[in-house]
Design a protein around this motif. Structure first.
Motif, PDB file in Angstrom:
ATOM      1  N   ASP A   9     -49.204  37.774  19.266  1.00 59.81           N
ATOM      2  CA  ASP A   9     -50.391  37.856  20.125  1.00 59.81           C
ATOM      3  C   ASP A   9     -50.632  39.245  20.708  1.00 59.81           C
ATOM      4  OD1 ASP A   9     -48.226  37.921  21.842  1.00 59.81           O
ATOM      5  OD2 ASP A   9     -49.067  36.476  23.259  1.00 59.81           O
ATOM      6  N   ARG A  10     -50.221  40.288  19.978  1.00 54.12           N
ATOM      7  CA  ARG A  10     -50.534  41.637  20.446  1.00 54.12           C
ATOM      8  C   ARG A  10     -52.047  41.794  20.476  1.00 54.12           C
ATOM      9  NH1 ARG A  10     -46.550  41.797  16.798  1.00 54.12           N
ATOM     10  NH2 ARG A  10     -44.542  42.611  17.463  1.00 54.12           N
ATOM     11  N   SER A  11     -52.550  42.512  21.461  1.00 61.18           N
ATOM     12  CA  SER A  11     -54.000  42.648  21.592  1.00 61.18           C
ATOM     13  C   SER A  11     -54.383  44.067  21.982  1.00 61.18           C
ATOM     14  CB  SER A  11     -54.520  41.658  22.632  1.00 61.18           C
ATOM     15  OG  SER A  11     -54.083  42.067  23.922  1.00 61.18           O
ATOM     16  N   GLN A  12     -55.675  44.289  21.985  1.00 59.95           N
ATOM     17  CA  GLN A  12     -56.223  45.569  22.413  1.00 59.95           C
ATOM     18  C   GLN A  12     -55.801  45.867  23.850  1.00 59.95           C
ATOM     19  OE1 GLN A  12     -57.607  47.005  19.715  1.00 59.95           O
ATOM     20  NE2 GLN A  12     -57.901  48.804  20.967  1.00 59.95           N
ATOM     21  N   GLN A  13     -55.709  44.830  24.669  1.00 62.65           N
ATOM     22  CA  GLN A  13     -55.285  44.998  26.071  1.00 62.65           C
ATOM     23  C   GLN A  13     -53.872  45.572  26.150  1.00 62.65           C
ATOM     24  OE1 GLN A  13     -58.466  44.869  27.529  1.00 62.65           O
ATOM     25  NE2 GLN A  13     -57.029  44.577  29.199  1.00 62.65           N
ATOM     26  N   ASP A  14     -53.021  45.203  25.203  1.00 63.06           N
ATOM     27  CA  ASP A  14     -51.670  45.769  25.190  1.00 63.06           C
ATOM     28  C   ASP A  14     -51.723  47.278  24.958  1.00 63.06           C
ATOM     29  OD1 ASP A  14     -50.143  43.369  25.587  1.00 63.06           O
ATOM     30  OD2 ASP A  14     -50.665  42.808  23.533  1.00 63.06           O
ATOM     31  N   LEU A  15     -52.637  47.701  24.115  1.00 64.50           N
ATOM     32  CA  LEU A  15     -52.793  49.144  23.871  1.00 64.50           C
ATOM     33  C   LEU A  15     -53.366  49.835  25.107  1.00 64.50           C
ATOM     34  CD1 LEU A  15     -54.247  49.040  20.257  1.00 64.50           C
ATOM     35  CD2 LEU A  15     -51.896  49.555  20.935  1.00 64.50           C
ATOM     36  N   ILE A  16     -54.393  49.231  25.682  1.00 70.99           N
ATOM     37  CA  ILE A  16     -55.044  49.819  26.860  1.00 70.99           C
ATOM     38  C   ILE A  16     -54.071  49.908  28.031  1.00 70.99           C
ATOM     39  CG2 ILE A  16     -56.824  49.413  28.615  1.00 70.99           C
ATOM     40  CD1 ILE A  16     -58.500  48.144  26.260  1.00 70.99           C
ATOM     41  N   ASN A  17     -53.302  48.831  28.241  1.00 69.72           N
ATOM     42  CA  ASN A  17     -52.364  48.770  29.370  1.00 69.72           C
ATOM     43  C   ASN A  17     -50.999  49.366  29.047  1.00 69.72           C
ATOM     44  OD1 ASN A  17     -54.320  47.506  30.942  1.00 69.72           O
ATOM     45  ND2 ASN A  17     -53.721  45.492  30.193  1.00 69.72           N
ATOM     46  N   ILE A  94     -51.738  46.930  15.662  1.00 68.79           N
ATOM     47  CA  ILE A  94     -51.250  45.674  16.227  1.00 68.79           C
ATOM     48  C   ILE A  94     -51.531  44.500  15.300  1.00 68.79           C
ATOM     49  CG2 ILE A  94     -51.347  46.391  18.648  1.00 68.79           C
ATOM     50  CD1 ILE A  94     -54.075  44.960  18.841  1.00 68.79           C
ATOM     51  N   TYR A  95     -52.565  44.588  14.500  1.00 69.54           N
ATOM     52  CA  TYR A  95     -52.917  43.479  13.616  1.00 69.54           C
ATOM     53  C   TYR A  95     -51.879  43.316  12.509  1.00 69.54           C
ATOM     54  CZ  TYR A  95     -57.063  44.468  16.258  1.00 69.54           C
ATOM     55  OH  TYR A  95     -57.919  44.725  17.296  1.00 69.54           O
TER      56      TYR A  95
END
Length: 135
Positions: A9-17, A94-95
């Motif tokens: 469940d890695r997401s764009q939010q993980d990159l941003i945060n 992440i995908y």
């Protein structure tokens, strides 16, 4: 158990945060390789294993071995809904990271579903049938 700790469940939010999920560390590689080994043991196939240590860099050779592990597992217990295995594993986004762990997770889930089904489909000789009684 590595199989229970797969991350899909890695997401764009993980990159941003800038969370831990935004990076692939030796712990992540140990989880993936460990999950491959656990699943291979259940499926009675052989895979490459490796224990990664801090500050160890990924090599192309190890990523080829990881890809071979995924192919071996998918061939042993084919899961049609699992993502395609990448032509080469680079952990560039992440995908791709999610898909690698999702392939393992989906094969494991299919294995568990089949094992649960086998228990329900079995019968003991000499016991009456359960059901509507139709012969």
């Amino acid at each position: 158990m590595y199989l229970e700790r797969l991350i899909t469940d890695r997401s764009q939010q993980d990159l941003i945060n800038d969370t831990d999920k935004a990076y692939i560390s030796y712990e992540d590689l140990n989880r993936v390789y460990g999950a491959c080994k656990e699943l291979a043991d259940l499926l009675h196939v052989s895979v490459h294993t490796k224990t990664w240590v801090p500050n160890e860099f990924r090599t192309q050779q190890e990523m080829v071995r990881l890809r071979e592990n995924l192919i071996t597992l998918k061939n042993a217990y084919y899961e049609t809904k699992a993502p395609s295995i990448p032509e080469s594993i680079k952990y560039e986004n992440i995908y791709e990271a999610n898909d690698i762990e999702l392939i393992i997770k989906m094969i494991w889930q299919l294995y568990k579903d089949v094992q649960n089904g086998l228990g329900r489909l079995s019968m003991t000789l000499g016991r009456p049938r359960i059901g509507n009684g139709v012969s």
